[in-house]
Design an enzyme around this catalytic site. Structure first.
Site, PDB file in Angstrom:
ATOM      1  N   SER A 144       0.839  -1.189   0.000  1.00 51.47           N
ATOM      2  CA  SER A 144       0.000   0.000   0.000  1.00 51.47           C
ATOM      3  C   SER A 144       0.880   1.247   0.000  1.00 51.47           C
ATOM      4  O   SER A 144       2.012   1.221  -0.500  1.00 51.47           O
ATOM      5  CB  SER A 144      -0.942  -0.037   1.214  1.00 51.47           C
ATOM      6  N   TYR A 158      -3.415   7.891  -7.728  1.00 49.74           N
ATOM      7  CA  TYR A 158      -2.586   6.940  -6.996  1.00 49.74           C
ATOM      8  C   TYR A 158      -3.130   6.713  -5.585  1.00 49.74           C
ATOM      9  O   TYR A 158      -3.315   5.566  -5.151  1.00 49.74           O
ATOM     10  CB  TYR A 158      -1.154   7.459  -6.932  1.00 49.74           C
ATOM     11  N   LYS A 162      -4.766   3.229  -3.976  1.00 43.75           N
ATOM     12  CA  LYS A 162      -4.182   2.565  -2.810  1.00 43.75           C
ATOM     13  C   LYS A 162      -5.188   2.485  -1.663  1.00 43.75           C
ATOM     14  O   LYS A 162      -5.197   1.505  -0.901  1.00 43.75           O
ATOM     15  CB  LYS A 162      -2.915   3.292  -2.372  1.00 43.75           C
TER      16      LYS A 162
END
Length: 259
Positions: A144, A158, A162
């Site tokens: 992660s 992004y 995650k």
């Protein structure tokens, strides 16, 4: 008679993934490893020649989902089961930072590519391996990011992908009680992604945000891939059930025994 475990490791060609790979190969009793990467690098080829417990495959996780599902089933899951007859662990390490752009400038197609790479491909990998992981009472380690819980200017795609990965980790733990699944934030690691942040994406980020990454590199306090890799590799081999569904910083006390 003990059975050699089988680990599927994605993003294995460089950075954190390559460091995890070299750690696993250095163990006294190394697992069988299927190293998955978009480009099979020369160092990866060399390791495959010298280690008969290592197989490599090339997969582009940014491929459209229908084609990718078939490729994952045949080139990843199928290869591991065909060669070794089982799957014990997934280390889901691949990912892309791009696009780095403010939400007001978002290109939705680029966001789709980010999610396809960072999230949907992981759903497909888990779905493809779940029957084998149930049988082996296996483990999933998801790489992660701090961006999953804290925002940076331009990192929307992004960070959101995650965050979705963290939720996938919680859901998998709830639904598959025989599988141990953990999400880990590896910190700011000295990889190609950090080079791009320092040299390319500073124009999008706020000056103080960009300065943070410049200073980490300049001061030598940036995390080295070989420092974080043992924890991630060891979790794939022996993570305890009590960790399942949780999200950790790699420096958390709960992971100290895996260093």
């Amino acid at each position: 008679m003990s059975v050699t475990p089988v680990v599927i490791l994605t993003g294995a060609g460089r950075g954190i993934g390559f460091a995890i790979l070299t750690h696993l190969l250095s163990l006294p009793s190394p697992p069988n490893i299927l190293a998955v990467t978009r480009t099979i690098t020369s160092p990866l080829k060399s390791l495959a020649v010298s280690h008969n417990n290592l197989e490599t495959v090339s997969v582009d996780f940014s491929s459209p989902s229908l084609d990718l599902k078939s490729e994952i089933a045949t080139s990843v899951i199928g290869v591991a089961v065909s060669r070794w007859g089982r799957i014990d662990s997934l280390i889901l390490n691949h990912g892309v930072l791009e696009p780095v752009a403010k939400v007001g400038d978002a290109n939705v197609a680029e966001w789709e590519n980010s999610f396809r790479t960072n999230f949907f491909s992981n759903v497909e990998l888990i779905a493809g391996a779940v029957d084998e992981l149930r049988k082996s009472k296996g483990r999933v380690v998801m790489i992660s990011s701090g961006a999953a819980t804290g925002a940076y200017t331009g990192w929307g795609a992004y960070g959101a992908s995650k965050a979705a990965l963290n939720h996938l980790n919680m859901t998998l733990a709830l639904e598959e009680t025989d599988i141990t699944t953990v999400a880990v934030r590896p910190g700011v690691v000295d990889t190609d992604m950090q080079v791009a942040l320092r040299e390319v994406h500073g124009k999008v980020m706020k000056p103080e945000e960009h300065a943070k990454f410049l200073n980490l590199k300049k001061s030598g306090t940036i995390v080295k891939p070989e420092d974080v890799a043992p924890i991630l590799g060891n979790l794939a081999m022996k993570a305890e059930k009590s960790l399942s569904g949780k999200y950790f910083n790699w420096t958390d006390d709960a992971l100290a025994v895996y260093r």
